[in-house]
Design an enzyme around this catalytic site. Structure first.
Site, PDB file in Angstrom:
ATOM      1  N   PHE A 179      49.733  17.583  -1.148  1.00 30.58           N
ATOM      2  CA  PHE A 179      51.016  16.954  -1.454  1.00 30.58           C
ATOM      3  C   PHE A 179      52.110  17.650  -0.651  1.00 30.58           C
ATOM      4  O   PHE A 179      52.268  18.864  -0.729  1.00 30.58           O
ATOM      5  CB  PHE A 179      51.322  17.051  -2.953  1.00 30.58           C
ATOM      6  CG  PHE A 179      51.024  15.776  -3.686  1.00 30.58           C
ATOM      7  CD1 PHE A 179      49.727  15.316  -3.772  1.00 30.58           C
ATOM      8  CD2 PHE A 179      52.026  15.028  -4.274  1.00 30.58           C
ATOM      9  CE1 PHE A 179      49.427  14.137  -4.427  1.00 30.58           C
ATOM     10  CE2 PHE A 179      51.751  13.849  -4.933  1.00 30.58           C
ATOM     11  CZ  PHE A 179      50.444  13.392  -5.004  1.00 30.58           C
ATOM     12  N   CYS A 210      67.077  13.458  -1.543  1.00 31.80           N
ATOM     13  CA  CYS A 210      66.888  12.071  -1.951  1.00 31.80           C
ATOM     14  C   CYS A 210      68.184  11.308  -1.726  1.00 31.80           C
ATOM     15  O   CYS A 210      69.265  11.809  -2.054  1.00 31.80           O
ATOM     16  CB  CYS A 210      66.472  11.972  -3.420  1.00 31.80           C
ATOM     17  SG  CYS A 210      66.186  10.279  -3.982  1.00 31.80           S
ATOM     18  N   CYS A 260      68.263   6.730  -9.733  1.00 30.82           N
ATOM     19  CA  CYS A 260      66.947   6.924 -10.322  1.00 30.82           C
ATOM     20  C   CYS A 260      67.080   7.917 -11.468  1.00 30.82           C
ATOM     21  O   CYS A 260      67.013   9.125 -11.272  1.00 30.82           O
ATOM     22  CB  CYS A 260      65.963   7.441  -9.276  1.00 30.82           C
ATOM     23  SG  CYS A 260      64.340   7.810  -9.924  1.00 30.82           S
ATOM     24  N   CYS A 308      63.713  10.485 -12.749  1.00 28.82           N
ATOM     25  CA  CYS A 308      62.952  11.315 -11.826  1.00 28.82           C
ATOM     26  C   CYS A 308      62.322  12.488 -12.575  1.00 28.82           C
ATOM     27  O   CYS A 308      62.989  13.203 -13.326  1.00 28.82           O
ATOM     28  CB  CYS A 308      63.870  11.835 -10.716  1.00 28.82           C
ATOM     29  SG  CYS A 308      62.980  12.764  -9.453  1.00 28.82           S
ATOM     30  N   ASP A 309      61.020  12.707 -12.354  1.00 28.04           N
ATOM     31  CA  ASP A 309      60.317  13.773 -13.044  1.00 28.04           C
ATOM     32  C   ASP A 309      59.913  14.898 -12.095  1.00 28.04           C
ATOM     33  O   ASP A 309      59.025  15.691 -12.396  1.00 28.04           O
ATOM     34  CB  ASP A 309      59.077  13.235 -13.784  1.00 28.04           C
ATOM     35  CG  ASP A 309      58.051  12.615 -12.839  1.00 28.04           C
ATOM     36  OD1 ASP A 309      58.355  12.499 -11.631  1.00 28.04           O
ATOM     37  OD2 ASP A 309      56.959  12.256 -13.306  1.00 28.04           O
ATOM     38  N   THR A 310      60.549  14.953 -10.916  1.00 27.26           N
ATOM     39  CA  THR A 310      60.214  15.986  -9.944  1.00 27.26           C
ATOM     40  C   THR A 310      61.474  16.693  -9.463  1.00 27.26           C
ATOM     41  O   THR A 310      62.560  16.119  -9.445  1.00 27.26           O
ATOM     42  CB  THR A 310      59.493  15.387  -8.723  1.00 27.26           C
ATOM     43  OG1 THR A 310      60.301  14.358  -8.152  1.00 27.26           O
ATOM     44  CG2 THR A 310      58.146  14.814  -9.126  1.00 27.26           C
ATOM     45  N   GLU A 336      54.949   7.899  -0.443  1.00 33.22           N
ATOM     46  CA  GLU A 336      55.491   7.323  -1.672  1.00 33.22           C
ATOM     47  C   GLU A 336      57.006   7.306  -1.549  1.00 33.22           C
ATOM     48  O   GLU A 336      57.646   8.356  -1.501  1.00 33.22           O
ATOM     49  CB  GLU A 336      55.042   8.152  -2.882  1.00 33.22           C
ATOM     50  CG  GLU A 336      53.524   8.200  -3.029  1.00 33.22           C
ATOM     51  CD  GLU A 336      53.070   9.000  -4.234  1.00 33.22           C
ATOM     52  OE1 GLU A 336      53.931   9.635  -4.898  1.00 33.22           O
ATOM     53  OE2 GLU A 336      51.867   8.987  -4.524  1.00 33.22           O
ATOM     54  N   HIS A 368      46.995  13.272 -13.306  1.00 31.24           N
ATOM     55  CA  HIS A 368      47.097  14.694 -12.981  1.00 31.24           C
ATOM     56  C   HIS A 368      47.757  15.473 -14.116  1.00 31.24           C
ATOM     57  O   HIS A 368      47.411  16.643 -14.331  1.00 31.24           O
ATOM     58  CB  HIS A 368      47.867  14.896 -11.674  1.00 31.24           C
ATOM     59  CG  HIS A 368      49.250  14.339 -11.679  1.00 31.24           C
ATOM     60  ND1 HIS A 368      49.516  12.988 -11.725  1.00 31.24           N
ATOM     61  CD2 HIS A 368      50.470  14.945 -11.653  1.00 31.24           C
ATOM     62  CE1 HIS A 368      50.811  12.788 -11.703  1.00 31.24           C
ATOM     63  NE2 HIS A 368      51.418  13.952 -11.680  1.00 31.24           N
TER      64      HIS A 368
END
Length: 210
Positions: free
Chosen positions: A25, A31, A46, A49-51, A116, A204
């Site tokens: 990854f 962003c 967004c 967002c989980d990152t 992605e 994951h």
């Protein structure tokens, strides 16, 4: 061109049609749906967002002077063997940095490139597998690719309209939010009501992987 990388690590792809595949990854920093201020990161278009895509201080992250050095870093993370090499390029928004030079350098080292993206920028030519995840309130210009992943539920998006886009696979993924059970129910309902959509889960996280 230099590259700012939040983190890079070897894992298994946990989402979408390639779920379960060994992959490096590569998460770029930055962003285009975020104001740039840390205090506003969760107030971007967004909102789910989980990152963490801010900075270059993550595991395997850093600043790379050119495509060759970054591709070498990705190859080192993969380790020995060249069979079915896969790099998943994500972010943030990867199209802010993923360019032809890096695609060529990764291909030269035997990697298939999956990306992605939020779809608000045109995809760089040469990507082997393109996943677009549209965000409500944004203007999606990249309306073709391999898989469209809709994080659900999202107000302001009509799944029936997305079905006119040119994708081989339409996936619905429950939003990673406080009420995960409700989000899962909503995603299941969408897949049951509209057979073109296929449920995908973040496996994951279930497996305890990054």
């Amino acid at each position: 061109m230099s590259y700012a990388v939040k983190e890079a690590f070897l894992t298994l792809q946990g989402e979408g049609m390639q779920s379960g595949s060994r992959a490096v990854f590569l998460r770029f920093a930055g962003c285009n749906l975020w104001s740039g201020r840390e205090e506003d990161r969760r107030k971007a278009i967004c909102q789910f967002c989980d990152t963490d895509f801010v900075g270059t201080d993550g595991v395997g992250g850093g600043k790379f002077a050119d495509a060759a050095s970054l591709a070498a870093h990705i190859a080192d993370l993969w380790g020995s063997g060249e069979e079915r090499r896969l790099v998943v390029v994500t972010g943030g928004e990867p199209m802010l940095q993923l360019d032809a030079a890096l695609i060529d350098a990764l291909h030269a080292r035997g990697f298939r490139i999956a990306a992605e993206s939020n779809g608000t920028l045109p995809a760089t030519a040469g990507i082997d597998w393109l996943c677009i995840s549209p965000k409500a309130g944004s203007t999606v210009v990249q309306r073709q690719g391999d898989e469209l992943k809709l994080v659900w539920p999202q107000g302001g998006i009509d799944p029936s309209e997305l079905e006119s886009w040119d994708f081989a696979h339409f996936l619905v993924q429950p939003m990673d939010c406080e009420d995960r059970a409700q989000a899962l129910d909503a995603a299941i309902a969408l897949a049951m009501e509209r057979p073109r959509w296929r449920l995908t889960l973040q496996s994951h996280k279930v497996a305890g992987l990054r």
